[in-house]
Design an enzyme around this catalytic site. Sequence first.
Site, mmCIF file in Angstrom:
data_model
loop_
_atom_site.group_PDB
_atom_site.id
_atom_site.type_symbol
_atom_site.label_atom_id
_atom_site.label_comp_id
_atom_site.label_asym_id
_atom_site.label_seq_id
_atom_site.Cartn_x
_atom_site.Cartn_y
_atom_site.Cartn_z
ATOM 1 N N LYS A 120 72.956 62.687 24.588
ATOM 2 C CA LYS A 120 74.207 62.030 24.991
ATOM 3 C C LYS A 120 75.391 62.462 24.145
ATOM 4 O O LYS A 120 76.503 62.631 24.644
ATOM 5 C CB LYS A 120 74.058 60.503 24.856
ATOM 6 C CG LYS A 120 73.214 59.807 25.887
ATOM 7 C CD LYS A 120 73.373 58.293 25.731
ATOM 8 C CE LYS A 120 72.505 57.515 26.721
ATOM 9 N NZ LYS A 120 71.086 57.512 26.326
ATOM 10 N N LYS B 221 75.024 52.541 20.244
ATOM 11 C CA LYS B 221 74.788 52.988 21.621
ATOM 12 C C LYS B 221 76.095 53.074 22.394
ATOM 13 O O LYS B 221 76.297 54.001 23.183
ATOM 14 C CB LYS B 221 73.817 52.026 22.304
ATOM 15 C CG LYS B 221 73.505 52.366 23.748
ATOM 16 C CD LYS B 221 72.696 53.634 23.867
ATOM 17 C CE LYS B 221 71.254 53.433 23.476
ATOM 18 N NZ LYS B 221 70.433 54.631 23.782
ATOM 19 N N ASP C 126 70.668 61.133 20.531
ATOM 20 C CA ASP C 126 70.448 60.165 21.598
ATOM 21 C C ASP C 126 70.021 60.830 22.909
ATOM 22 O O ASP C 126 70.766 61.591 23.508
ATOM 23 C CB ASP C 126 71.705 59.310 21.824
ATOM 24 C CG ASP C 126 71.402 57.983 22.513
ATOM 25 O OD1 ASP C 126 70.223 57.688 22.751
ATOM 26 O OD2 ASP C 126 72.365 57.253 22.813
ATOM 27 N N LYS D 116 64.829 49.618 33.560
ATOM 28 C CA LYS D 116 66.234 49.345 33.259
ATOM 29 C C LYS D 116 67.086 49.432 34.519
ATOM 30 O O LYS D 116 66.914 50.323 35.343
ATOM 31 C CB LYS D 116 66.750 50.337 32.215
ATOM 32 C CG LYS D 116 68.199 50.138 31.821
ATOM 33 C CD LYS D 116 68.604 51.029 30.665
ATOM 34 C CE LYS D 116 68.676 52.472 31.064
ATOM 35 N NZ LYS D 116 69.190 53.330 29.972
#
Length: 595
Positions: free
Chosen positions: A553, A440, A391, A481
């Site tokens: 991540k 996520k 990620d 975003k």
Amino acid sequence: PTPHRRLDPQTLQLSDRRAHSIATLSPHLAASLSRSRIGAAIEAAPTLRLITRRPSSSKQLSLLRVPRAPCTLRRPRPARSPPPPAAAMLLDSFEVQSPNVTYTPEAIVSDYEYRTTALERGQDGKFVVRPETQKYMFKTQRSVPKLGVMLVGLGGNNGTTLVGGVLANKHGITWMTKEGVKAPNFYGSLTQASTLRVGNYEGEEVYVPFKGLVPMVEPNDIVFGGWDISGMNMADAMERAKVLDWELQQQLVPYMKDMTPLPGIYDPLFIAANQESRATNIIKGTKSEQVAVVRQQIRDFKASSGVDKVVILWTANTERYSQLIDGLNDTADNLLAAIERDEAEVSPSTLYAVAAVQEGVPFVNGSPQNTFVPGMIEMAVRSNVLIGGDDFKSGQTKLKSVLVDYLVGAGLKPVSIVSYNHLGNNDGMNLSAPQTFRSKEISKSNVVDDMVESNSLLYAPGEHPDHCVVIKYVPYVGDSKRAMDEYTSEIFMNGKNTLVIHNTCEDSLLAAPIILDLVLITELITRIELQKEGEPDFHGFHPVSVLLSYLTKAPLVPAGTPVINALGKQRAMLENVLRACVGLAPESNMMMEFK
């Protein structure tokens, strides 16, 4: 004004009508002047000095000093006092002169002493810390290959933004916006747009571009290809993504209109149902047949493009988590047998990873799902093929990995972390399904664990901050975003401190440079070998690549390896390993020469 800047050797032509609008020496000056104009620029701005020194080696160092005070292109009035000294120097390249470092036409070989500590616990329960020195040899191949990059999700927002951005840089495309003329760059890329310190020269700090430490592939030389479940050509897909400025898109169309993604693997059981309308370009057949097709596509791409190496990266839709089932995906053999049986619980991303490893091609997972099930990891280790993930760490989570590290390191106690996001691109649309959002949520939530566990003065065993992550799909905002975070910490004498942060993230414009870094560093890692004192031969790093942690991540690490999420520590690890490759000590920031 920036503290240091070097002139870019690439020529970027500006019309006379546009050139007069450049009034100050800005970061864009280097990208706006051709080599033929450097002398005129220096004459027009006498406070700018281009310094060229030739050391004892044959390699030339080009240094550019820029003062802290702003300069203008018009001739300034005589100054009443001398200009302030330069803040820093930037070296285009350098060579280490040391008895412990050898440069050959083939490789850079470094004898390196790794200093660490060993801990022992006596029978009385007391710990003893012993400094240790371990000797290693690093060998880095200097020959840079022609690199092919295959993206799973080539036609998505990230894929079209990365390919379009690299093409704009490669062809020197400029475009007009309401703010004026814009030039391409690689801002946001660790390898292309960041520097690291190499020392001090006559009181001035000296830096080198990150990519200047060891030989790396140039982004403009990459050959792109890949897969997408949508058959739309790259020019139309770029327009659909609505990320790049319209005038830039128009100029990129001739380069992208003939690029069409290969058919990809589509399984509606693993992504949101709202993606079905895009699935017009798919590989049919059983899972075993799909893996065989992907393997052949990899071979065909390598042959047709003439590349020496290939790196594959997943930047397609987030999948739901795969169930971990004994006898199905717990070992490499069981996973291969499950594929042969066409078991439903083998995800498309795992199928791509299997195909890549079987072809000896590194595979990086840029999404949060558990592509690397235990059997997949065992297969990569057994085949000695690099894998990395998971990620992309680009916006909100990157900031969190800095901020929580700062708070805990300062002796403050974060007790509540609430992260809210809304976005309107296809990633947001796919994440609107609960099963894909859960993937996520897991990758975002675990990012503070190692920082909390590092300070038992603040946290009792098992204690953890409340941590909530929310993602909503709002089509209107598109790729822009919004991330809103609230950090509440306990401070001195039962006080409370709350930080509230609003972050507008251009999602794909932040992710694209990270994809670039991931593939470039992955390729570089495959050219580095090491040998610990007492080992018979050189060997590569562990196939599960910890060195990619800075960019992800949820870093994938080998069994038994501590997971580090603090951003500063992750960068230091990568930087110091590359410094070791050229015989430089880790950057300690002690600066004892000035004490």
